[in-house]
Scaffold this motif. Structure first.
Motif, PDB file in Angstrom:
ATOM      1  N   ARG A 249      51.166  36.031  55.960  1.00 24.68           N
ATOM      2  CA  ARG A 249      52.308  36.904  55.672  1.00 24.68           C
ATOM      3  C   ARG A 249      52.401  38.022  56.700  1.00 24.68           C
ATOM      4  NH1 ARG A 249      51.020  39.671  50.933  1.00 24.68           N
ATOM      5  NH2 ARG A 249      49.017  38.639  50.752  1.00 24.68           N
ATOM      6  N   ASP A 285      47.100  34.651  46.756  1.00 24.20           N
ATOM      7  CA  ASP A 285      45.780  34.171  47.164  1.00 24.20           C
ATOM      8  C   ASP A 285      45.254  33.096  46.228  1.00 24.20           C
ATOM      9  OD1 ASP A 285      44.767  35.461  44.914  1.00 24.20           O
ATOM     10  OD2 ASP A 285      44.356  37.302  46.021  1.00 24.20           O
ATOM     11  N   HIS A 287      42.864  33.042  44.074  1.00 27.03           N
ATOM     12  CA  HIS A 287      42.674  33.418  42.679  1.00 27.03           C
ATOM     13  C   HIS A 287      43.973  33.346  41.896  1.00 27.03           C
ATOM     14  CE1 HIS A 287      38.667  34.756  43.642  1.00 27.03           C
ATOM     15  NE2 HIS A 287      38.454  34.817  42.356  1.00 27.03           N
TER      16      HIS A 287
ATOM     17  N   HIS B 287      39.661  48.766  33.398  1.00 25.39           N
ATOM     18  CA  HIS B 287      39.012  47.983  34.450  1.00 25.39           C
ATOM     19  C   HIS B 287      39.032  48.712  35.779  1.00 25.39           C
ATOM     20  CE1 HIS B 287      38.878  44.588  31.745  1.00 25.39           C
ATOM     21  NE2 HIS B 287      38.064  44.039  32.605  1.00 25.39           N
ATOM     22  N   ARG B 291      36.025  49.750  38.387  1.00 31.42           N
ATOM     23  CA  ARG B 291      36.030  48.902  39.580  1.00 31.42           C
ATOM     24  C   ARG B 291      35.405  49.564  40.803  1.00 31.42           C
ATOM     25  NH1 ARG B 291      41.574  46.836  39.700  1.00 31.42           N
ATOM     26  NH2 ARG B 291      40.813  45.526  37.998  1.00 31.42           N
ATOM     27  N   MET B 319      43.891  35.156  54.489  1.00 36.17           N
ATOM     28  CA  MET B 319      44.348  35.837  53.275  1.00 36.17           C
ATOM     29  C   MET B 319      43.862  37.286  53.231  1.00 36.17           C
ATOM     30  SD  MET B 319      44.294  32.906  50.302  1.00 36.17           S
ATOM     31  CE  MET B 319      42.706  32.228  50.744  1.00 36.17           C
ATOM     32  N   ALA B 323      46.066  40.559  52.883  1.00 33.71           N
ATOM     33  CA  ALA B 323      45.815  41.520  51.807  1.00 33.71           C
ATOM     34  C   ALA B 323      45.570  42.915  52.381  1.00 33.71           C
ATOM     35  CB  ALA B 323      44.626  41.077  50.958  1.00 33.71           C
ATOM     36  N   SER B 326      48.715  44.669  52.697  1.00 29.78           N
ATOM     37  CA  SER B 326      49.239  45.089  51.389  1.00 29.78           C
ATOM     38  C   SER B 326      48.579  46.363  50.889  1.00 29.78           C
ATOM     39  CB  SER B 326      49.011  44.009  50.321  1.00 29.78           C
ATOM     40  OG  SER B 326      49.389  42.754  50.783  1.00 29.78           O
ATOM     41  N   TRP B 421      33.360  34.756  44.115  1.00 28.77           N
ATOM     42  CA  TRP B 421      33.754  34.456  42.732  1.00 28.77           C
ATOM     43  C   TRP B 421      32.649  33.731  41.974  1.00 28.77           C
ATOM     44  CZ3 TRP B 421      33.859  29.365  41.169  1.00 28.77           C
ATOM     45  CH2 TRP B 421      33.836  28.402  42.185  1.00 28.77           C
ATOM     46  N   ALA B 438      35.217  40.040  42.646  1.00 26.16           N
ATOM     47  CA  ALA B 438      35.524  38.629  42.419  1.00 26.16           C
ATOM     48  C   ALA B 438      36.415  38.054  43.513  1.00 26.16           C
ATOM     49  CB  ALA B 438      36.198  38.446  41.060  1.00 26.16           C
ATOM     50  N   ASN B 439      37.158  38.919  44.178  1.00 30.30           N
ATOM     51  CA  ASN B 439      38.008  38.402  45.260  1.00 30.30           C
ATOM     52  C   ASN B 439      38.358  39.521  46.235  1.00 30.30           C
ATOM     53  OD1 ASN B 439      40.443  39.737  44.156  1.00 30.30           O
ATOM     54  ND2 ASN B 439      40.186  38.236  42.497  1.00 30.30           N
ATOM     55  N   ALA B 441      41.185  40.717  47.207  1.00 31.72           N
ATOM     56  CA  ALA B 441      42.194  41.699  46.796  1.00 31.72           C
ATOM     57  C   ALA B 441      41.536  42.852  46.034  1.00 31.72           C
ATOM     58  CB  ALA B 441      43.267  41.020  45.933  1.00 31.72           C
ATOM     59  N   GLU B 442      40.608  42.530  45.128  1.00 31.75           N
ATOM     60  CA  GLU B 442      39.938  43.604  44.388  1.00 31.75           C
ATOM     61  C   GLU B 442      39.094  44.471  45.311  1.00 31.75           C
ATOM     62  OE1 GLU B 442      37.807  42.810  40.846  1.00 31.75           O
ATOM     63  OE2 GLU B 442      39.481  41.798  39.875  1.00 31.75           O
TER      64      GLU B 442
END
Lengths: 697, 697
Positions: A249, A285, A287, B287, B291, B319, B323, B326, B421, B438-439, B441-442
């Motif tokens: 992207r 993504d 997930h 959460h 985090r 990815m 991200a 973003s 993950w 877990a990924n 993005a987090e």
């Protein structure tokens, strides 16, 4: 009819070139997997060093096999891989999977070798997967032509999901995440460099598989949108949702994709438009690919976006209400009858409005969820149900909660999800078949996705497919980059509403034009070499007497002369105001064809970027829907006592522009109309720039 | 000095009123917990039915105790709870925690009983927690005055985190999520209805605790911002970050909060402004609270937002790059030297640019992460490191990966996070002390939060605190709602740049005003009863001759007469254009005082909503920073050859408006300046509306 790509997905015989006796090596794993997972065809290990491999008779060469295998898995690397492709082609093997990397993604020599493989394959109709591929795995047929270690890590189980990915890593990860939720996976395919077979083709093949009910895709580049569009068509007809990641992207992402699979960059907003057009839901993504699977697979049809929240924590009620708004959901207003029925079942201090807080009384009355859910479930205003359990575990009757939620899920026919972070509690709900998420935000994001996706699919069903997006051939008609005069002329000839204007060659003509218009005019010298006129003082606005028209004419032609630019006349145009200034643009994309952009116009269009992108050809309804998402949308519909603008005319003009660029099949590079003056009484194009493919003409 | 709220957090003696021998009951759990977790003070179970409770001597009444306890935990409910508060107050108990619900959150009778408890407590200085509270737990002192089941579910361990929450459910959940990451929790406090003690007060107390290094808050209402501001001050001085959820962002959320803890709605954008002002980071849910804890607790100071991604999957690289964009991070451009050093260590086909793809070669060379991390770690352009491992597990040397990542985390002094993950793999990294998600993005969301939060804290440190936000008293000076004439006059008197204008009582004065101005004017009849003039035809623009000025005057005064509205004269004002039309508003909020709004102006301000909110008083630098986040910000800085507008003047005017409303201490309800014409040469207020608190005057 033979299933598409049958030699890859259900081959009658498979040769493994570079087979290994060691089941932990790349050459050993596929054979091991196929022996374990019931592949019923014939397996031919090829290895000149051994007589048997994993108990099977081995052959020294491909030529030595007793038959021509339908599929070859090529484990050997480098030149040996290229040679193996030549051998497969020569013998008439139907399909081959090249596992080795170091080809198209790795410089000029690799690229050359990859091209050589493709040429050899094309010569005899051999279909190629890879190179740089983890392979394909079909747990329906047992053809596990893949070396993924994930099948050891997480026990395979045939099921309703197909995962098709350029990346083996993503395929494995999505497989693992799905299996971790107890979901069976039939197809797990990785296409790597896509020298021949693409994700689109495999998507089309698995969409035909009657056992598949959900298709998940990972793409780094998209070169055959028409094939993916066909896959989407087949899937829609079977009511099979497709969810896709299209990575790259960002600019950095595109660069990384180029060095990963040799991916060619796609225009990202055109990708968005393409996927939306065909009802494929785009996520970010791996997930996110796996996240909504449990909800899609229940086959629920959500009737709307009105959510009911049930929780044993008041705070979770508050946060879920907040999150609902973020995800575009609303809280269902429960009827008086529903609230009265709740009041009978809940402790006195509990809330009976939505969100429904059963309070910590759940600790002593384990029946509460089971009593509350059917009550809210029958409320006609309720579409979606979130059971949010931030605290449970020891002391709580979790098995009963899971049974009650499952009973609701099975009978209510409406979507329910559970939010619970405690792993053993989550497992209880998952085993009962209830979609379960770590927190409310994830659950509501899944609801939002599934509801929006189903809405889009219903739109497509109701409206029929958009006009065929097939790429037309390149005609050769035009002859130059166009000046504004020529641009406006071309648009007018196509029947578009262009501002009243005259192209004047001398001062007298300009003054006469002003007189004919009978109102203030803009004077703009027109040259194909100076597309951005205002920056050079080539635009005079609000001229309303002979002197100002004449002096603008003189000054502008002098300026062009000094710049050494051709003058194609001076445009004298009626001054025109708009309730809003919009823009309509279209350009030719080598992959997607005509790409249409509509939105807020004026001089700040590049800065404020309030535009929507569609693929052309499209219909007025498609444009109207795209406009709905703009920040300025309320201004178009009329606010503060203003009339709504003539949306139909705006949409019609956008469709015309898209059609024009589509029909030109690449001859027109771009059309840029800005501003388009938009009023209650219609729209008018005031400024236009058309670029044509000069080199091809 | 005594620690704040010591009787609640480290009491020397505790009475449990309604104590139970059953450790699974609410009255049994606190005693059980305190016996288990080393409470060193004296415990007095109060229960008239039993002689001993859990091996301790029990007493029939509070009066029967051998001493007055420092803290009382009131387990009994309803009227008995009210009576217990009376008893505690009478005996001189220092603090009491009321567990029962059914008070302020549950209707008029409950509200009355809650008020009675507060009155009784205030009379003798007794401090109250609750009612409707899960209680307080301090694992530093062993004072576990809480009935949470979560301490059985997840083994407690004293540590550096303090959780303070209105909701017991959220406190328990955050506790559980932290403990699941191996993080120790010292404080876990729930305040419930906050009849007396609030989250703010407890936040201030735990911010003083030398063992606390991170404070996490959950609020449903905020009534004492000055206390929370003080907590933030104490925490900043100790370099302790505070992260907060303020729930009830949406209308539905506010309604749910009212029925949960009797919360009073706060103006949400003012909450944002308040928290940002004091360096408290706001997140959306429980959460999100947990985090970022692992990253904060490492004590890293991020030098910037330039990210390096290292992965064994090319797709994860793509990815993660997407991200990063973003989340407002950029990819660090690795130096040639770094890339050369990488090339020595990586397989030939691997990417040495960032993202760094070590490829599936990791399967055969387990040293790759350990070799690559120190190389990228020394690159001066690298601030943040993501290790993204979508595929590993069996066949991979995961313990080595974890050791290598931990060694990097310990020595590089820069933030690193792992995205993985697979649970067992994640556990290996967590146990090694590496923040693990877990990924991607987090992980990147956590990076983004911590970097932005640290930036904000550094700003506050560099610039000093904003001017004191303490709420001034209500002076009584003004006398009416203000007409536009009066509004403009008031602003001019305060030294603000108001458009040249004259308030005219007759036609002659109006014409004379036009002559004096010597340019086109606007004519606007001014009445306190008609604040929105243009909708009633009370605005005439661009009048530039005596006739149009006179006829506008006549028509408008006639209109007012017909409406029966007072005319406070007709404003004749110079017509004024702006490169941009902005708006500045301020209003009085009962909790936060003066709230300032600045942003894009004009007639569509309510529709386009491109505004920022700050608390006043503030400084020009604060306004300038707020403007940076607007969509129109680039237009203010100058685009397409335009000059930048006079930002300093705009910011100064905003500060003046904020100061004016602040200083009025509630007497001015609101000030609305729209448009403020903004140009390179300065700003000018063209239209103004001031509302004052008529009732108090």
């Amino acid at each position: 009819m033979t299933a598409p790509l049958q030699p890859l997905l259900s081959p009658r015989s498979i040769a493994v070139i570079g087979a290994s006796d060691n089941i932990h090596k790349i050459g050993g794993r596929p054979i091991h997997y196929m022996k374990t997972h019931g592949y019923a065809g014939t397996l031919y290990p090829v290895n000149p060093q051994r007589d048997t491999i994993q108990g099977l008779r081995a052959y020294p060469t491909l030529d030595a096999l007793p038959e021509v295998p339908e599929l070859a898995i090529i484990i050997v690397a480098g030149k040996a891989a290229v040679q193996a492709v030549h051998d497969c082609a020569r013998l008439g093997v139907a399909a081959a999977i090249v596992i080795a990397s170091g080809f198209g993604e790795a410089g000029a020599e690799g690229r050359r070798q990859q091209d050589e493989m493709v040429r050899a394959a094309r010569a005899t109709g051999l279909r190629l997967v890879g190179p740089n591929s983890q392979g394909l795995a079909n747990f329906g047929s047992g053809a596990i032509a893949s070396f993924s270690t994930m099948f050891i890590e997480v026990q395979p189980q045939d099921g309703p999901v197909a995962v098709v990915s350029q990346s083996g890593g993503v395929a494995a990860m999505v497989y693992g995440l799905l299996r971790g939720q107890g979901i069976g996976v039939r197809h797990m395919h990785a296409t790597g460099n896509q020298a021949d077979i693409t994700v689109s083709e495999l998507a089309l093949a698995v969409a035909h598989d009657p056992g598949v009910r959900l298709v998940l895709l990972y793409l780094e580049s998209l070169s055959d949108p028409e094939v993916l569009a066909e896959a989407a068509r087949v899937a829609r007809a079977r009511n099979v949702p497709i969810v896709a990641v299209k990575a790259g992207r960002s600019q950095d992402g595109q660069r990384a994709a180029a060095s990963h699979t040799g991916a060619i960059a796609n225009e990202d907003r055109a990708v968005d438009a393409f996927l939306a057009r065909h009802g494929i839901w785009r996520v970010d993504d791996a997930h996110a690919l796996a996240r909504c699977a449990p909800m899609y697979l229940r086959g629920w049809n959500a009737s709307g976006r009105r959510l009911v929240v049930v929780s044993n924590s008041g705070a979770s009620c508050v946060m879920a209400a907040d999150a609902a708004e973020s995800f575009g959901l609303t809280l269902a207003p429960l009827s008086d009858a529903t609230q009265a029925a709740l009041a009978e079942r809940l402790p006195g201090f509990a809330a009976t409005a939505n969100p429904v807080d059963v309070t910590a009384a759940l600790l002593t009355n384990s029946a509460l969820f089971g009593e509350v859910l059917p009550v809210v479930g029958q409320d006609p205003s309720a579409d979606l149900f979130l059971l949010d359990i931030p605290v449970s575990g020891m002391g709580y009757d979790v098995p009963r909660f899971a049974r009650d939620a499952a009973a609701f899920a099975d009978t209510a026919g409406k979507p329910i999800a559970v939010a619970v972070w405690q792993q053993p509690v989550a497992d209880a709900f998952r085993q009962a078949g209830v979609p379960t998420y770590a927190n409310a935000a994830e659950a509501l994001s899944a609801f939002s996705q599934v509801v929006s996706h189903q809405e889009r699919l219903r739109q497509i069903e109701a409206e029929g497919e958009p006009p065929a997006p097939a790429r037309p051939a390149l005609p050769v008609t035009a002859d130059a980059t166009l000046s504004e005069a020529a641009s406006l002329g071309r648009l007018a000839a196509a029947g578009m509403p262009v501002v009243e204007h005259y192209v004047c060659r001398d001062v007298d003509a300009a003054v006469a034009a002003w007189q004919r218009i009978g109102a203030p005019v803009a004077v703009k010298a027109s040259s194909p070499q100076v597309p951005h006129k205002s920056e050079y003082g080539l635009v005079a606005l609000n001229c309303n007497d002979p002197e100002s028209v004449a002096s603008a004419f003189a000054a502008q032609t002098r300026t062009l002369e000094k710049m050494g630019a051709t003058c194609e006349g001076v445009v004298v145009a009626r001054m025109s105001r708009g309730q809003r200034e919009c823009m309509i643009g279209a350009h030719w994309d080598p992959v997607f064809g005509a790409v249409l952009v509509v939105g807020d116009g004026g001089k700040y269009v590049e800065v404020l970027r309030d535009t929507a992108v569609l693929l052309a050809p499209c219909r007025e309804a498609d444009v109207a829907r795209a406009l709905e998402g703009l920040r300025i949308a309320p201004l178009l519909y009329g606010v503060r006592g203003e009339l709504a603008v003539d949306l139909a005319a705006l949409c019609q003009l956008a469709v015309q522009v898209g059609d024009m660029v589509h029909a030109a099949g690449g001859e027109i590079r771009s059309v840029d109309l800005n501003p388009v003056m938009v009023n209650a009484g219609g729209v008018v194009v005031v400024d236009a720039l058309v670029e044509v493919a000069g080199g091809s003409l």
